[in-house]
Scaffold this motif. Sequence first.
Motif, PDB file in Angstrom:
ATOM      1  N   THR A  13      -3.580  -2.170  -1.466  1.00 11.91           N
ATOM      2  CA  THR A  13      -4.877  -1.874  -1.782  1.00 11.91           C
ATOM      3  C   THR A  13      -5.881  -2.593  -0.453  1.00 11.91           C
ATOM      4  O   THR A  13      -5.562  -3.570  -0.455  1.00 11.91           O
ATOM      5  CB  THR A  13      -5.480  -2.095  -2.955  1.00 11.91           C
ATOM      6  OG1 THR A  13      -4.835  -1.071  -4.006  1.00 11.91           O
ATOM      7  CG2 THR A  13      -7.002  -1.844  -3.144  1.00 11.91           C
ATOM      8  N   THR A  49      -4.046   2.349  -0.718  1.00 14.44           N
ATOM      9  CA  THR A  49      -5.195   2.630  -1.388  1.00 14.44           C
ATOM     10  C   THR A  49      -6.330   2.157  -0.752  1.00 14.44           C
ATOM     11  O   THR A  49      -6.372   1.065  -0.170  1.00 14.44           O
ATOM     12  CB  THR A  49      -5.381   2.466  -2.889  1.00 14.44           C
ATOM     13  OG1 THR A  49      -4.281   3.311  -3.333  1.00 14.44           O
ATOM     14  CG2 THR A  49      -6.580   2.764  -3.481  1.00 14.44           C
ATOM     15  N   ALA A  53      -8.723   1.257  -7.634  1.00 12.11           N
ATOM     16  CA  ALA A  53      -8.277   0.611  -6.478  1.00 12.11           C
ATOM     17  C   ALA A  53      -7.428  -0.182  -6.492  1.00 12.11           C
ATOM     18  O   ALA A  53      -6.195  -0.303  -6.130  1.00 12.11           O
ATOM     19  CB  ALA A  53      -9.208   0.257  -5.401  1.00 12.11           C
TER      20      ALA A  53
END
Length: 472
Positions: free
Chosen positions: A4, A33, A71
Amino acid sequence: MRLTILGGGGFRVPLVYRALLGDRGEGRVTAVTLYDLDASRLTAIRKVLADQTAGHADPPSVTVTTDLDEAVTGADFVFSAIRVGGLAGRAADERIALEEGVLGQETVGAGGISYGLRTVPVALEIARRIAALAPDAWVINFTNPAGLVTEAMTAHLGDRVIGICDSPVGLGRRVAGALGVDPARTRLDYVGLNHLGWLCGLYADGRDLLPSLLADEAALTSFEEGKLFGADLLRTLGALPNEYLHYYYFHRESVGSARAAEQTRGAFLHSQQQRFYDALSTDPASTDPVSTDPVSRDSMSGAVGGLPAPRAAWKAWDATRLEREVTYMAENRDAVGMGERDSCDLESGGYEQVALSLMRAIALDERTALILNVRNRGRIPVLDDDAVIEVPCHVDANGARPIGGAPLPDHGRGLVCSVKEVERAVIRAATSRDRAHAVRALTVHPLIDSYAVARRLLDAYQRHFPELRYLG
């Protein structure tokens, strides 16, 4: 493996994705992400990443979100590269400081303190959410001021947060090039804080090559730091300073150059990057900015800002990146009459490769040595064990641990202790919401020489930034 990226709409995200595309090893990152508060920036960067996948089989999937909890949940690694207040905030930090005759650079002096006071509360909330939702995740912090922010986040994440910076590895690579040595064969003996460290040795085949470099005038002045600081100063110091130490060793010249410049670095980057993002926002093939679908090249084939398809987004990004590199530290070069950057100095230090190496070392127990921002644990005796420092570290599945090496140069001890106290005062201000600690940080910083100036600076920063109204 899932990564992420916080600040996923940031300009440098394509550098990280490029490194991921080049990693074909077992256990590589397969899902990315991107999280950002600005959905339009996410859309723009998503287009660039889509262009980057051309010619790559099975690239990491990319999803985007404006929801922090979404997230970080399930992430193996979290790369934090946020900018509280954006580049407009950086430009204001610089302008307000220069109006008082002091430096406002984003990690040095008044600007770094203002930026830290805005960033630490946000970084602490991020750390709390990661600890709650992804307790096994490792956090790689690139958010500036990197050492200060990393130290603040250790309160919730302990050793699972590690700071990275590309300056030391970039310095080492340029020094190796000046000596005609393959950087991959060298070992760097580097010690200090983030943006406040010294290369005290460069070893190849067990021999320290730094003394021979200091003795060779032509080699010493053939690369960026040699030109920036000058051979006489480097021989006086007996070590090679991080480029950001130019603000300390040439303080008056740096302030004079910054005040004489047509615009500050922050103002330049703000206008430059705004043009880039605006250009991509005009793309008629624009997709849903908060879609969680993987990147699709089919949805990104339109022209951008007058640039023809294909790969228009990538071309716009790369042209902007090159302009950014060419103008890096231009005010400092002007201060010493250095002129334009040489082409050999334009390559970045490679923080994306540092991040990739760090992730692989931890996830796959691929033991390596990297220069990182970690807790001291006795490495620098004049600092306590919990102080975050920037030194070479052994990295494996258990994380990063400092490696023994050269002590701080005698001339650097006082400066390191002073700046660490500034960092601690910023963290205390952010956690206690006590304005007195913020004033103290500004007052005791080596580049701010007046309590009266410190108070006026904080007043001005609080008037400009709503984020600083928490300081009572």
